[in-house]
Write a protein that holds these residues in place. Sequence first.
Motif, PDB file in Angstrom:
ATOM      1  N   VAL A  34       0.843  -1.200   0.000  1.00  0.00           N
ATOM      2  CA  VAL A  34       0.000   0.000   0.000  1.00  0.00           C
ATOM      3  C   VAL A  34       0.877   1.249   0.000  1.00  0.00           C
ATOM      4  CG1 VAL A  34      -1.701   1.331   1.314  1.00  0.00           C
ATOM      5  CG2 VAL A  34      -1.975  -1.153   1.057  1.00  0.00           C
ATOM      6  N   LEU A  35       1.933   1.240   0.819  1.00  0.00           N
ATOM      7  CA  LEU A  35       2.867   2.370   0.822  1.00  0.00           C
ATOM      8  C   LEU A  35       3.461   2.594  -0.562  1.00  0.00           C
ATOM      9  CD1 LEU A  35       5.099   2.165   4.023  1.00  0.00           C
ATOM     10  CD2 LEU A  35       3.489   3.954   3.398  1.00  0.00           C
ATOM     11  N   MET A  36       3.852   1.507  -1.215  1.00  0.00           N
ATOM     12  CA  MET A  36       4.447   1.628  -2.541  1.00  0.00           C
ATOM     13  C   MET A  36       3.466   2.279  -3.504  1.00  0.00           C
ATOM     14  SD  MET A  36       5.689  -1.261  -5.247  1.00  0.00           S
ATOM     15  CE  MET A  36       4.051  -1.421  -5.953  1.00  0.00           C
ATOM     16  N   ARG A  37       2.202   1.867  -3.456  1.00  0.00           N
ATOM     17  CA  ARG A  37       1.211   2.415  -4.374  1.00  0.00           C
ATOM     18  C   ARG A  37       0.892   3.875  -4.052  1.00  0.00           C
ATOM     19  NH1 ARG A  37      -1.396   0.061  -7.592  1.00  0.00           N
ATOM     20  NH2 ARG A  37      -1.610  -2.063  -8.180  1.00  0.00           N
ATOM     21  N   ALA A  38       0.925   4.225  -2.775  1.00  0.00           N
ATOM     22  CA  ALA A  38       0.585   5.592  -2.372  1.00  0.00           C
ATOM     23  C   ALA A  38       1.758   6.557  -2.511  1.00  0.00           C
ATOM     24  CB  ALA A  38       0.087   5.605  -0.929  1.00  0.00           C
ATOM     25  N   LYS A  39       2.940   6.116  -2.146  1.00  0.00           N
ATOM     26  CA  LYS A  39       4.082   7.024  -2.091  1.00  0.00           C
ATOM     27  C   LYS A  39       5.135   6.719  -3.144  1.00  0.00           C
ATOM     28  CE  LYS A  39       4.970   9.426   1.143  1.00  0.00           C
ATOM     29  NZ  LYS A  39       5.405  10.003   2.390  1.00  0.00           N
ATOM     30  N   GLY A  40       5.125   5.518  -3.685  1.00  0.00           N
ATOM     31  CA  GLY A  40       6.076   5.146  -4.720  1.00  0.00           C
ATOM     32  C   GLY A  40       7.505   5.366  -4.287  1.00  0.00           C
ATOM     33  N   GLU A  41       8.265   5.984  -5.153  1.00  0.00           N
ATOM     34  CA  GLU A  41       9.682   6.219  -4.885  1.00  0.00           C
ATOM     35  C   GLU A  41       9.916   7.285  -3.825  1.00  0.00           C
ATOM     36  OE1 GLU A  41      10.803   6.878  -8.984  1.00  0.00           O
ATOM     37  OE2 GLU A  41      11.624   4.840  -9.087  1.00  0.00           O
ATOM     38  N   HIS A  42       8.851   7.914  -3.357  1.00  0.00           N
ATOM     39  CA  HIS A  42       8.964   8.954  -2.325  1.00  0.00           C
ATOM     40  C   HIS A  42       8.765   8.401  -0.911  1.00  0.00           C
ATOM     41  CE1 HIS A  42       9.109  12.094  -5.354  1.00  0.00           C
ATOM     42  NE2 HIS A  42       8.103  11.495  -5.949  1.00  0.00           N
ATOM     43  N   VAL A  43       8.638   7.084  -0.779  1.00  0.00           N
ATOM     44  CA  VAL A  43       8.454   6.494   0.552  1.00  0.00           C
ATOM     45  C   VAL A  43       9.675   6.804   1.419  1.00  0.00           C
ATOM     46  CG1 VAL A  43       9.442   4.213   0.055  1.00  0.00           C
ATOM     47  CG2 VAL A  43       7.615   4.431   1.731  1.00  0.00           C
ATOM     48  N   THR A  44       9.436   7.011   2.700  1.00  0.00           N
ATOM     49  CA  THR A  44      10.520   7.376   3.626  1.00  0.00           C
ATOM     50  C   THR A  44      10.672   6.324   4.721  1.00  0.00           C
ATOM     51  OG1 THR A  44       9.094   8.563   5.179  1.00  0.00           O
ATOM     52  CG2 THR A  44       9.965   9.823   3.294  1.00  0.00           C
ATOM     53  N   ASP A  45      11.747   6.449   5.459  1.00  0.00           N
ATOM     54  CA  ASP A  45      11.966   5.552   6.589  1.00  0.00           C
ATOM     55  C   ASP A  45      10.891   5.742   7.659  1.00  0.00           C
ATOM     56  OD1 ASP A  45      12.994   8.075   7.197  1.00  0.00           O
ATOM     57  OD2 ASP A  45      14.994   7.352   7.663  1.00  0.00           O
ATOM     58  N   VAL A  46      10.385   6.939   7.808  1.00  0.00           N
ATOM     59  CA  VAL A  46       9.296   7.195   8.749  1.00  0.00           C
ATOM     60  C   VAL A  46       8.042   6.441   8.304  1.00  0.00           C
ATOM     61  CG1 VAL A  46       7.789   8.965   9.754  1.00  0.00           C
ATOM     62  CG2 VAL A  46      10.236   9.426   9.466  1.00  0.00           C
ATOM     63  N   ASP A  47       7.744   6.462   7.001  1.00  0.00           N
ATOM     64  CA  ASP A  47       6.586   5.736   6.477  1.00  0.00           C
ATOM     65  C   ASP A  47       6.703   4.245   6.769  1.00  0.00           C
ATOM     66  OD1 ASP A  47       5.575   8.109   5.240  1.00  0.00           O
ATOM     67  OD2 ASP A  47       6.788   7.697   3.442  1.00  0.00           O
ATOM     68  N   VAL A  48       7.878   3.688   6.508  1.00  0.00           N
ATOM     69  CA  VAL A  48       8.100   2.262   6.726  1.00  0.00           C
ATOM     70  C   VAL A  48       7.961   1.930   8.206  1.00  0.00           C
ATOM     71  CG1 VAL A  48       9.872   0.450   6.652  1.00  0.00           C
ATOM     72  CG2 VAL A  48       9.445   1.881   4.642  1.00  0.00           C
ATOM     73  N   HIS A  49       8.522   2.755   9.062  1.00  0.00           N
ATOM     74  CA  HIS A  49       8.395   2.503  10.503  1.00  0.00           C
ATOM     75  C   HIS A  49       6.932   2.570  10.928  1.00  0.00           C
ATOM     76  CE1 HIS A  49       9.160   2.364  14.757  1.00  0.00           C
ATOM     77  NE2 HIS A  49       8.448   3.466  14.894  1.00  0.00           N
ATOM     78  N   ASP A  50       6.196   3.553  10.438  1.00  0.00           N
ATOM     79  CA  ASP A  50       4.783   3.681  10.808  1.00  0.00           C
ATOM     80  C   ASP A  50       3.988   2.446  10.380  1.00  0.00           C
ATOM     81  OD1 ASP A  50       5.236   6.165  11.969  1.00  0.00           O
ATOM     82  OD2 ASP A  50       4.410   7.300  10.275  1.00  0.00           O
ATOM     83  N   ALA A  51       4.246   1.929   9.187  1.00  0.00           N
ATOM     84  CA  ALA A  51       3.560   0.711   8.728  1.00  0.00           C
ATOM     85  C   ALA A  51       3.926  -0.464   9.626  1.00  0.00           C
ATOM     86  CB  ALA A  51       3.911   0.421   7.273  1.00  0.00           C
ATOM     87  N   GLY A  92       9.918   1.671  -8.661  1.00  0.00           N
ATOM     88  CA  GLY A  92      10.573   1.990  -9.923  1.00  0.00           C
ATOM     89  C   GLY A  92      10.291   0.942 -10.977  1.00  0.00           C
ATOM     90  N   GLU A  93      10.308  -0.308 -10.578  1.00  0.00           N
ATOM     91  CA  GLU A  93      10.031  -1.400 -11.509  1.00  0.00           C
ATOM     92  C   GLU A  93       8.592  -1.340 -12.018  1.00  0.00           C
ATOM     93  OE1 GLU A  93      10.158  -6.238 -11.368  1.00  0.00           O
ATOM     94  OE2 GLU A  93      11.728  -5.135 -10.292  1.00  0.00           O
ATOM     95  N   ARG A  94       7.676  -0.957 -11.149  1.00  0.00           N
ATOM     96  CA  ARG A  94       6.272  -0.848 -11.511  1.00  0.00           C
ATOM     97  C   ARG A  94       5.925   0.479 -12.195  1.00  0.00           C
ATOM     98  NH1 ARG A  94       5.158  -5.749 -10.802  1.00  0.00           N
ATOM     99  NH2 ARG A  94       3.987  -6.537  -9.016  1.00  0.00           N
TER     100      ARG A  94
END
Length: 100
Positions: A34-51, A92-94
């Motif tokens: 879901v993060l990948m679809r919403a934020k794509g290449e702009h995902v951050t370490d904060v986003d990953v930690h929150d998930a 990036g691949e998607r």
Amino acid sequence: MSYLRDDARLIRSHLPPHARPPHDVEGLFLLYAVLMRAKGEHVTDVDVHDAWAAWTEMRNPDHAALVPFEALDEATQRQDLPYVEAIRAAAGERGVSGAS
């Protein structure tokens, strides 16, 4: 297989060997999809930690790392980096640029 499971599998394929999670984290990787679809290449370490924190809250609400990313020590923060990089690579691949 759903599109999210397919994306989760792609993200996992981009992890380096040292970052391989245990086998019972399918729900976590669906959140990463879901993060990948919403934020794509702009995902951050904060986003990953929150998930991760949302997923962990349901499994182990007393986990010591259930604090905001900024409250973690640097070594613990670095543990999110391989997942950030894997999500970005999969995006990036998607061809998912996402929102910043």
